[in-house]
Design a protein around this motif. Structure first.
Motif, short mmCIF file in Angstrom:
data_model
loop_
_atom_site.label_atom_id
_atom_site.label_comp_id
_atom_site.label_asym_id
_atom_site.label_seq_id
_atom_site.Cartn_x
_atom_site.Cartn_y
_atom_site.Cartn_z
N GLY A 165 0.82 -1.20 0.00
CA GLY A 165 0.00 0.00 0.00
C GLY A 165 0.86 1.25 0.00
N SER A 166 2.14 1.09 0.36
CA SER A 166 3.07 2.21 0.27
C SER A 166 3.25 2.54 -1.20
CB SER A 166 4.42 1.84 0.89
OG SER A 166 4.26 1.49 2.24
N ASP A 167 3.38 3.82 -1.51
CA ASP A 167 3.51 4.20 -2.91
C ASP A 167 4.95 4.57 -3.26
OD1 ASP A 167 3.90 6.74 -1.85
OD2 ASP A 167 1.98 7.53 -2.55
N THR A 168 5.15 4.95 -4.50
CA THR A 168 6.49 5.28 -5.00
C THR A 168 7.12 6.39 -4.17
OG1 THR A 168 5.82 4.62 -7.22
CG2 THR A 168 7.80 5.96 -7.04
N MET A 169 6.35 7.37 -3.76
CA MET A 169 6.90 8.47 -2.95
C MET A 169 7.44 7.95 -1.62
SD MET A 169 7.01 11.07 -4.79
CE MET A 169 7.64 12.14 -3.54
N ASP A 170 6.76 6.98 -1.01
CA ASP A 170 7.25 6.40 0.24
C ASP A 170 8.61 5.74 0.02
OD1 ASP A 170 4.91 7.10 1.68
OD2 ASP A 170 3.89 5.30 0.97
N PHE A 171 8.75 5.02 -1.09
CA PHE A 171 10.01 4.37 -1.40
C PHE A 171 11.10 5.40 -1.68
CE2 PHE A 171 7.34 0.68 -1.88
CZ PHE A 171 8.15 -0.37 -1.51
N LYS A 172 10.76 6.45 -2.45
CA LYS A 172 11.74 7.49 -2.76
C LYS A 172 12.26 8.15 -1.49
CE LYS A 172 10.42 8.88 -7.41
NZ LYS A 172 9.94 9.99 -8.25
N LYS A 173 11.38 8.43 -0.54
CA LYS A 173 11.81 9.04 0.72
C LYS A 173 12.86 8.18 1.40
CE LYS A 173 7.45 11.36 1.62
NZ LYS A 173 6.22 11.29 2.42
N LEU A 174 12.65 6.88 1.43
CA LEU A 174 13.59 5.98 2.09
C LEU A 174 14.89 5.82 1.30
CD1 LEU A 174 11.18 3.21 3.39
CD2 LEU A 174 12.20 5.11 4.67
N ILE A 175 14.79 5.78 0.00
CA ILE A 175 15.97 5.57 -0.84
C ILE A 175 16.86 6.81 -0.83
CG2 ILE A 175 16.74 5.27 -3.23
CD1 ILE A 175 14.15 3.54 -3.60
N PHE A 176 16.28 7.98 -0.98
CA PHE A 176 17.07 9.19 -1.13
C PHE A 176 17.44 9.86 0.18
CE2 PHE A 176 14.97 8.62 -5.23
CZ PHE A 176 16.08 8.60 -6.04
N ASN A 177 16.88 9.42 1.26
CA ASN A 177 17.22 9.94 2.59
C ASN A 177 17.75 8.81 3.44
OD1 ASN A 177 16.34 12.65 2.15
ND2 ASN A 177 14.27 11.91 2.27
N ALA A 178 18.91 8.33 3.06
CA ALA A 178 19.50 7.17 3.72
C ALA A 178 19.83 7.46 5.16
CB ALA A 178 20.76 6.74 2.99
#
Length: 127
Positions: A114-127
């Protein structure tokens, strides 16, 4: 908190069992300039693909299959062999015990289906 700069090349690997949800997220991430080094259908296959790479991915997104009794052992092996890869778990199981087990192995994050692409981007780009 470390933040990825624009000059850093973000590379990903996906380990998932034919998840249409992650297929869409993967396509969105590629469209935004993220490079996907490989996609595999099992942790065992993912370990094999990681071994064959010259350069490891920055992030590995793993769709967890808790119906496989060996999944936690396989995840521990992945973390032990590749301690520098940022691991993000993706699952449909909303259970505090599972979340703690994953974080104890060394995953940086745990996202629910249910998490969307923006949720993944936040985690990927803010290590």
């Amino acid at each position: 908190m470390e933040t990825v700069t624009a000059q850093q090349k973000i590379t990903l690997a996906f380990i998932n069992d034919k998840s249409p949800i992650l297929d869409g997220i993967c396509q969105d991430l590629v469209a935004s300039g993220t490079e996907v080094l490989f996609r595999s259908e099992s942790i065992e296959d993912g370990l094999s693909q990681l071994f064959s790479l010259n350069e490891l991915p920055y992030v590995c997104i793993i769709d967890l299959d808790f119906y496989d009794k060996n999944v936690l052992t396989q995840l521990q092996e992945l973390r032990t062999k590749y301690p520098t890869i940022k691991l993000i778990a993706h699952s449909d199981i909303d259970d505090e015990k599972v979340g703690k087990a994953i974080l104890n192995i060394g995953f940086s994050s745990y996202l629910l289906v249910g998490s969307d692409t923006m949720d993944f981007k936040k985690l990927i780009f803010n290590a």
